[in-house]
Each structure stands twice: as C-alpha cells, then as structure tokens.
Scaffold this active site. Structure first.
Site, mmCIF file in Angstrom:
data_model
loop_
_atom_site.group_PDB
_atom_site.id
_atom_site.type_symbol
_atom_site.label_atom_id
_atom_site.label_comp_id
_atom_site.label_asym_id
_atom_site.label_seq_id
_atom_site.Cartn_x
_atom_site.Cartn_y
_atom_site.Cartn_z
ATOM 1 C CD GLU A 28 -23.423 -23.233 1.459
ATOM 2 O OE1 GLU A 28 -23.961 -23.829 0.434
ATOM 3 O OE2 GLU A 28 -22.914 -22.246 1.191
ATOM 4 N N GLY A 29 -26.445 -19.967 4.498
ATOM 5 C CA GLY A 29 -27.464 -19.696 5.236
ATOM 6 C C GLY A 29 -27.409 -19.918 6.632
#
Length: 751
Positions: free
Chosen positions: A732-733
């Site tokens: 998610e980054g």
C-alpha cells in the site's frame, strides 16, 4: 616483509574466494540439510578458515602464542557473513568450541563441536557436533564452569541463521569435565567476550552485504523518471544504512583493540547489543530500498533480515537474567500491574469508542473464524504456495462466515447495508481485519485483498458495475466454489511511486489499454498482486494514453480465465505466505466496454480513494499483528519460568509488557480515527498505516526478546509474526512514500 595489514588483507581475500566458490553456489542447500554444511565446514578447515583437526592453528579463534587472533577472526567472520550469516555463525560456534576444548584441556577437535551459552534454549550447530560445551552457572557445583554433554534433541525451525542447524537443548546434561571456581569464571568470561566479538563481526558482514545489494539495486533500477539512487528518499535510506554499517565496523575495531585475555567481557557484550541493533537498522533500510522485491526470497535481503534479528532475543534475555539475579529490585509494579490486569483479549474494554451491536457481532464472527480455522493451522498456513492457490476449504469457511461479502450491500446478495460506508467508514472492515491479523496476517491479506479488489467498484457509485460485478461475487460466495477478487496497480517499473501524487507524474508505466471496437485491448504486466493467481475478478488500472500516464488511468474489470491472460511468476515471500502474490501478464486481452468502471480516464481519482480507505485497513492489520504478539507474549510469560518464578512475576518484564500495551492502545485510537472518517482523509490514513506498521514490527521484536533464544523458534509463534509484520511497511505504498504524502498534504509547498 609482510605487514599486519597485508595478513588481514590476504585473509579477507581467502574468505571472499571461499564464500564465492563454496558458499554461494550451495545457496539454499545450506539451510535445509546438514550434509552440505558439514562438507562446507570441512572445506573451510582445509583453507584455514576454521580450526578443525589435529594441530589446527589457523582460523577463527584458533590459538597462537597462547591466545586467539582477534583481528584475524573478526575479519574472517565479517567476510563470510557478507555472503552467509548462518554459515559465518556456524564457523563462530566451531571457533568457540575450539577455545572451550583448549581451556578444558580436551583432545584436538577432529570433528565439529558446538557451544551453548548460559541461558540459551538452542544448541547451534548441534546436528554436526560430536561434542558440546555448555557455558553454565550455579547449577554445576555452585561455581561457573564449562561442562560437556550430548545433544539428543531434534532440529528446530528458527527465524534466521538456519545454516547453523540449531537443536533444542536436552533436559539432562552429562558433565564429563568442568572448570569451577576462578578458573571456570575466567574461562566463561573469555568465551563470552569472544562470542560477543564474533557476533559484532557477523553483524558487520550482514550489514555490509545488505548495503552492497541495496546500493547495486538503486544504481540499476529506474522508478519514475529517474534512477532510484537519485531520489532523495532513497538516498536518505542508503545514507542511514551506511551510517549504521560504519558504526558496526568501528565497534568491531574497538572490541578487537580492548578485549583483554583476562579482562571483563561486559564492554564487548554492550558493544554486541549496539551492533545487533545497528545491523537490524541497516538491513531494514536496505530492504526498504528494494520495496516489494526486498521482501522476496530471490533477492537475498529477506534472509539477511531474518539473520540480523536472530541474535537479538538472546542478547536481551541474558541481560534480563543478569538483572533478575540482583538481590534488590526497587521498581514499583503498580503501573505495570494495572495495565496488564486491564488488558482485554477481546479488545472491547479499551475501545476508544463504542460500536453498534451488529458491528460487535461482525467482530465476534471474525474472532470465531480465526480461532476455529486459522490459529489451529498456523504452521500449515506459513508454508509456500508453489502453485499460488490457497486452501479452498479456508475460502469456503470464510464465505460461510460472511467474510467475503461483508462489504457488498444486501440488495446485491451481500451482508452490508447500502449506506454502511457513508455512515461508518471502514470501521466494520477494520474490526474484521484486526481479528484476522491477530491470528495470521497472511490470512488477513488473503481475505482483505478480496475486498480491496471490490473497493474501486464500491467507491465508484457505478450502479451498472454493482450489478455486473458485486452481484455475481456475492452469488459465488453462497455457492460451493466461492471466488476471490484482486486489485492490480503495481507494475515492474511503477511501484510505490505510482501511488504517490509527486511520483505518479513520472511513473514508468508499461500496462496500457487501447480503445478498439466494443471495448479495449489490454497489454502489459502487473506484479506483486495479492490473490492475482486465483482471482476471478481483477480490477486493473491501465493508461489509455501513453503521453498522459496515470492521468489517463482507467479501471477495467478482467475476468479470468480469458484469452491472452496468464499468471507469471509466483512470489516466494518472507512471510504472509497464506496469501499468494503473483505477476499477471496481459497479452492483447479484450475487455468489453461494459467492464469499464466509472468511465474512461477516471481511474487515478478512483485509485486514490481506494488507497485512502485500504491504508487505514492496513493500519488495522498492523494493530492485529501487534495485539496478537502481545497476547501471546503475556500468555507465554505467565507459564515460562526464569529461575524460581514465571517471567510475568519480574517487574522488568511487567514494565516491558505494559509499555507494549500502551503502544497497542495508542495505535488502536489512531486506526479507529482513520477508519471512521468518510470520505477518507488521505494524510490520516497514511499516518495510521505508517505508525501501525512500525509499531507492529517493534512490538513483535520486543516480545521475542523476552524469551531469549526460544523467541526465535517457530514453536512460540512470534518469529512468524515478525516476518508477517515486515510486509506492512512495504505494501500500500512504502512507509517512506506514505510520509511523502503526509508532507504534501499537511505542509506548505516547498519554495
């Protein structure tokens, strides 16, 4: 005339050649079978890297002129550890055994031996050892000494340093020979000092090897419009890793210079603690440079990460044992007792806000599912999925429990209200994810990624797609063969930067959709896609205009099996193995016009909204991992003894657990705030994700340290949680990219 520097240089070169020619080609064989290790150890003896055989006077801690050569030993261990920390540790154990044999006046070691330090739970190198030397304390005649005995126990699975083939300690030891009194104390002190120096040298090698891999990767890999070595955030991580690596090297030099033959080992032990911490920081930063690739076994950094963590619990445990033996304990227990007494396993008592009855029922359902279908199968769920297919029985059980349909409106056959998202945000989802992650983060990712695949459709407000996608998924979940969804944005040249506003402008996209009659032709690859190998519905984000990049992203629903679609590489991951991650290949895949979500070129905004919701969900996953580790630590501390009392009876242990409780409860408040906000707050979700992921790693690491060497074993269930938690800082980054997002959102523009 050969100088001392020349000798050390030649020794390093010899160790480098050995590592390149003997250790590297054997690769994973050294971690699964004692035979290759025994052969490699024998070859190390023939080239003078380890003292093994009659009259051996060369190698790590071999004696010359009445004492081991510390500088030479340190150089050899560091060089070997740069390639294999586990094999270097095995050589260290053999060197310590050689010194023990000298001090006990034993016959020369013609076969390998092992040494067990006081308070240890494992015998490293036990599968190869013909003789074992135990460094012990008052249990042998009231005086410290060295005792020998057999190692009848079997091998045990541990976090790292697996090439050393650890065995569990025997309950009974036969004392063949012992050194007591002053001689025994001096012998123990010397071996403790040598062990600490060896650990520092191995930490230096692990850090050097990790930094070299990260630097090489950063110099060859492009992310966005530039080589990643040029990106400020990557430069910062490499500089931080280099600082830690240099600090360890200086510690090794200082210990070599100051470790006196008859002096105290305390300074070396202190330096070992600092070196172990610095090694973990260096390897962690190096791994983070590689992002998702760092988490995969193929690149080698995940093994270094496991190896770097392996010595830390033993260090902490021995320090705790020395402190616990003091006669005067003046710490007050009231604050710690209050926290531990109030800690509620079901989490309800300390929730920052009350939840409706239906939401509590949803949480209870997830808790039952975890207890019945996840916790009893943790060892099985931690195995690799070579075909990328999770257990169908687990998926069916999740479908029966309503976990696969909890975000789909009831009007479409699901279990959610039409306005649930708008009224409660991601709170219901977060409750379930926390309970799943409490048992196994891999299962939480497996089932959470299914809902992540649905989120673009749910958030789009596209009623046509609700009927075309959500209704069939809900119907599938009610059947005998429920299907999963997946979410695909990451590409080989566009990872975390494609999730960042700034980085997205120059992301090197390779997945494109070309408009044709009746729909689109999709070409390109996506990587690290959770559930990608088994999903029947995949929300794929692809650019429709090369010049516009992510600004032209369009969300397409691909429904495997379909012509032109194939699954490429199935990843071998450090942890979260219950959830498959796969490469997806699109070769002229036709996507009908009806399977475009929210319209053409609206994918970027939809992707941002999806990530803002899902990052809060990752925060809930981190909360669940931390909570599960804490609950397990409290349970184990209550039934494992240190001396005459359980661990939980010691004030220092209670304070440590109380501190971890405060961190878990703080994270819960932050995660709940992020999950309760709708529309989602991008900066708040990113903050919750970063803090929860970091705290999860910290809580698991500190929980492991309470149990010494036993904390490394799979039996206690903590080392798996550490491997699982590490991925939370990447997907998610990466946490670094999420902090960039926070800065973009909360700080004034740079001038």
């Amino acid at each position: 005339m050969t100088t001392r520097e020349d000798e050390l240089h030649l020794a390093r070169r010899s160790a480098e050649r050995f590592a390149r020619d003997v250790i590297a080609p054997r690769g994973a064989q050294l971690g699964c079978d004692p035979s290759p290790c025994a052969e490699a150890l024998g070859e190390a003896a023939t080239v003078g890297l380890v003292a093994l055989g009659d009259g051996a006077e060369t190698g790590v801690f071999a004696w010359n002129d009445g004492a081991p050569d510390l500088a030479l030993s340190s150089a050899l261990l560091e060089t070997l550890a740069a390639t294999s920390g586990g094999f270097a540790f095995l050589v260290l154990v053999q060197g310590l055994a050689s010194c023990a044999a000298r001090q006990l006046d034993c016959e020369a070691l013609v076969t390998p031996a092992a040494v067990v330090m006081a308070g240890g739970a494992l015998c490293w190198g036990g599968s190869l050892a013909s003789r074992t030397f135990r460094i012990d304390d008052a249990r042998w005649g009231g005086a410290p000494g060295l005792c020998t005995g057999p190692v009848p126990c079997g091998p045990v699975e541990v976090l790292g340093l697996r090439e050393a083939h650890p065995h569990t300690l025997a309950d009974h030891w036969r004392a063949d020979r012992a050194l007591g009194g002053a001689a025994g104390a001096a012998a123990v002190e010397r071996l403790e000092g040598l062990a600490a120096l060896g650990g520092i040298a191995i930490a230096a090698g692990l850090a050097r090897g990790a930094l070299a891999e990260a630097t090489a990767y950063a110099g060859e890999r492009f992310q966005g419009g530039a080589m990643i070595a040029e990106l400020p955030v990557v430069r910062g991580m490499l500089e931080r890793a280099a600082t830690h690596q240099q600090a360890i090297a200086l510690l090794a030099e200082a210990v070599v210079a100051r470790l006196e033959p008859g002096g105290s080992a305390a300074p070396a032990r202190t330096a070992f603690t600092a070196a172990a911490d610095a090694c973990v920081e260096c390897v962690t930063a190096s791994l983070q440079v590689l992002g998702g690739y760092g988490y995969m076994a193929d690149f080698g950094l995940e093994r270094r990460f496991r190896d770097a963590h392996a010595p830390r619990p033993a260090i902490r445990r021995r320090a705790a044992e020395r402190r616990a033996g003091r006669s005067a304990m003046t710490l007050t227990q009231s604050a710690a007792d209050a926290f531990i007494a109030r800690f509620d396993r079901t989490r309800g008592a300390l929730d920052p806000m009350k939840v409706p009855a239906w939401m509590e029922s949803l949480r209870a359902t997830a808790e039952r599912f975890t207890s019945d279908h996840v916790v009893p199968r943790l060892a099985e769920l931690d195995r690799d999925l070579p075909d990328g297919r999770p257990d169908p029985a687990l998926i069916r059980a999740a479908a029966r429990a309503g976990i696969l349909t909890m975000t789909i409106p009831r009007l479409l056959g699901g279990d959610s209200g039409v306005t649930t998202f708008f009224r409660f945000g991601a709170r219901p989802f977060a409750l379930v994810i926390e309970e799943l992650a409490r048992g196994c983060a891999g299962v939480a990712t497996l089932l959470g990624a299914h809902h992540l695949g649905l989120l673009p459709v749910l958030l789009s407000g596209d009623l046509r797609q609700y009927a075309r996608v959500l209704r069939p998924i809900a119907g599938s979940a009610r059947g005998l063969d429920p299907g999963l969804a997946a979410f695909a944005i990451t590409e080989p040249g566009a990872g975390s930067d494609a999730e960042d506003t700034e980085g997205s402008r120059t992301a090197r996209l390779s997945c494109f959709a070309v408009h044709v009659s009746g729909g689109y032709r999709l070409n390109g690859r996506k990587c690290f896609i959770s559930n990608g190998s088994v999903a029947r519905w995949i929300t794929v984000f692809a650019a429709v205009e090369r010049a516009e990049g992510v600004a032209s992203w369009t969300c397409l629903v691909v429904r495997p099996p379909v012509s032109g679609f194939s699954v490429g590489r199935i990843e071998h991951k450090m942890g979260q193995r219950a959830s498959p991650a796969a490469e997806l290949v699109f070769d002229d895949v036709f996507v009908p016009e009806a399977d475009v979500v929210a319209g053409e070129k609206r994918g970027w905004k939809l992707n941002r909204m999806t990530l803002d919701v899902s990052r809060a969900g990752v925060g809930a996953m981190g909360l669940g991992v931390a909570r599960g580790a804490l609950e397990r630590a409290i349970e184990l501390a209550g039934r494992r003894d240190l001396g005459p009392r359980p661990l939980l009876a010691y004030p220092e242990v209670r304070f440590e657990l109380a501190d971890l409780i405060t961190k878990v409860e703080t994270v819960r408040s932050l995660v709940w705030r992020a999950c309760s906000t709708f529309p989602p707050d991008a900066a708040l979700s990113a903050t919750a994700k970063c803090v929860a992921a970091d705290v999860a790693v910290e809580v698991v690491t500190r929980a492991m340290a309470l149990f010494g060497d036993a904390g490394l074993t799979a039996e206690l269930g903590l080392e798996k949680r550490l491997r699982d938690a590490r991925l939370l800082q990447i997907f998610e980054g990466t946490n670094q990219v999420n902090r960039v997002l926070v800065a973009e959102t909360r700080l004034p523009p740079a001038r």
